[in-house]
Design an enzyme around this catalytic site. Structure first.
Site, PDB file in Angstrom:
ATOM      1  CG  ASN A  61      -1.930   1.040   1.258  1.00  0.00           C
ATOM      2  OD1 ASN A  61      -1.651   2.191   1.583  1.00  0.00           O
ATOM      3  ND2 ASN A  61      -3.138   0.672   0.879  1.00  0.00           N
ATOM      4  CB  ALA A  62       0.442   4.541  -1.656  1.00  0.00           C
TER       5      ALA A  62
ATOM      6  CE1 TYR B 299       5.680   3.068   0.767  1.00  0.00           C
ATOM      7  CE2 TYR B 299       7.390   3.447   2.403  1.00  0.00           C
ATOM      8  CZ  TYR B 299       6.940   3.510   1.095  1.00  0.00           C
ATOM      9  OH  TYR B 299       7.764   3.994   0.126  1.00  0.00           O
TER      10      TYR B 299
ATOM     11  CD  GLU C  51       4.012 -15.450   5.057  1.00  0.00           C
ATOM     12  OE1 GLU C  51       3.599 -14.403   4.508  1.00  0.00           O
ATOM     13  OE2 GLU C  51       5.204 -15.628   5.342  1.00  0.00           O
TER      14      GLU C  51
ATOM     15  CB  CYS D 246       2.970 -14.318   9.258  1.00  0.00           C
ATOM     16  SG  CYS D 246       2.469 -13.044   8.079  1.00  0.00           S
TER      17      CYS D 246
HETATM   18  N1  THU Z   1       6.248 -10.275   3.423  1.00  0.00           N
HETATM   19  C1  THU Z   1       5.393 -11.341   3.341  1.00  0.00           C
HETATM   20  O1  THU Z   1       4.518 -11.394   2.468  1.00  0.00           O
HETATM   21  N2  THU Z   1       5.530 -12.342   4.243  1.00  0.00           N
HETATM   22  C2  THU Z   1       6.449 -12.345   5.265  1.00  0.00           C
HETATM   23  O2  THU Z   1       6.366 -13.170   6.163  1.00  0.00           O
HETATM   24  C3  THU Z   1       7.538 -11.373   5.252  1.00  0.00           C
HETATM   25  C4  THU Z   1       7.294 -10.153   4.422  1.00  0.00           C
HETATM   26  C5  THU Z   1       6.088  -9.176   2.462  1.00  0.00           C
HETATM   27  C6  THU Z   1       5.622  -7.884   3.063  1.00  0.00           C
HETATM   28  C7  THU Z   1       6.145  -6.870   2.073  1.00  0.00           C
HETATM   29  O3  THU Z   1       5.204  -6.718   1.022  1.00  0.00           O
HETATM   30  C8  THU Z   1       7.394  -7.532   1.492  1.00  0.00           C
HETATM   31  O4  THU Z   1       7.315  -8.902   1.846  1.00  0.00           O
HETATM   32  C9  THU Z   1       8.695  -6.955   2.018  1.00  0.00           C
HETATM   33  O5  THU Z   1       8.700  -6.911   3.394  1.00  0.00           O
END
Ligand code: THU
Length: 147
Positions: free
Chosen positions: A45-46, A48, A55, A105
């Protein structure tokens, strides 16, 4: 489901990642206890902070459809040398490294999954993967049992 089939689904989910800021695409394939599969990708998202991980996308899709028992999740994420080449059109299935799930997660997993038996599969490719239990990745968790 067999490990490699689940990993393949995670790679397919990764193709749908919305990552205009990090360019770090992640895909997840979550299997319920009754064998259904829910896919998730990260959605940035813009602003952040509303960004959600792959997950949690998979978990929230499944829980919102009435599922609360899970067997395993396959996670694939990160960069790939191939994707830097512009002509890449096929589903990417070989990444530079493993993408372990973030702490948030892991905490969501702890809400719904048995720490001793829930499997977390981290893959770089269909051949190169490792699996952990939730307990290994989140020892001494705080969960529903503590309230
Ligand atoms: N990200 C995930 O999708 N899963 C994780 O467990 C670690 C981080 C994503 C969030 C963000 O879009 C990108 O990876 C960099 O942090």
């Amino acid at each position: 489901m067999q490990d490699q089939e689940l990993i393949k689904k995670a790679f397919e989910a990764r193709q749908r990642a919305y990552v205009p800021y990090s360019h770090f695409s992640v895909g997840a394939a979550l299997e319920t206890d009754d064998g259904q599969i829910f896919l998730g990708c990260n959605i940035e998202n813009a602003s952040y902070t509303p960004t959600v991980c792959a997950e949690r996308t998979a978990f929230f899709k499944a829980v919102s459809e009435g599922h609360r028992s899970f067997r395993q999740i396959a996670i694939v994420g990160g960069y790939s040398k191939n994707e830097k080449r512009k002509e890449q059109t096929e589903v990417e299935m070989e990444l530079d490294s493993f993408a372990p799930p973030c702490g948030v997660c892991r905490q969501v997993m702890a809400e719904f999954c048995d720490p001793e038996s829930f499997r977390i599969i981290l893959a770089r490719s269909l051949q190169d993967y490792q699996s952990y239990t939730l307990k290994e990745l989140l020892p001494l968790n705080f969960g529903p049992k503590d309230l």
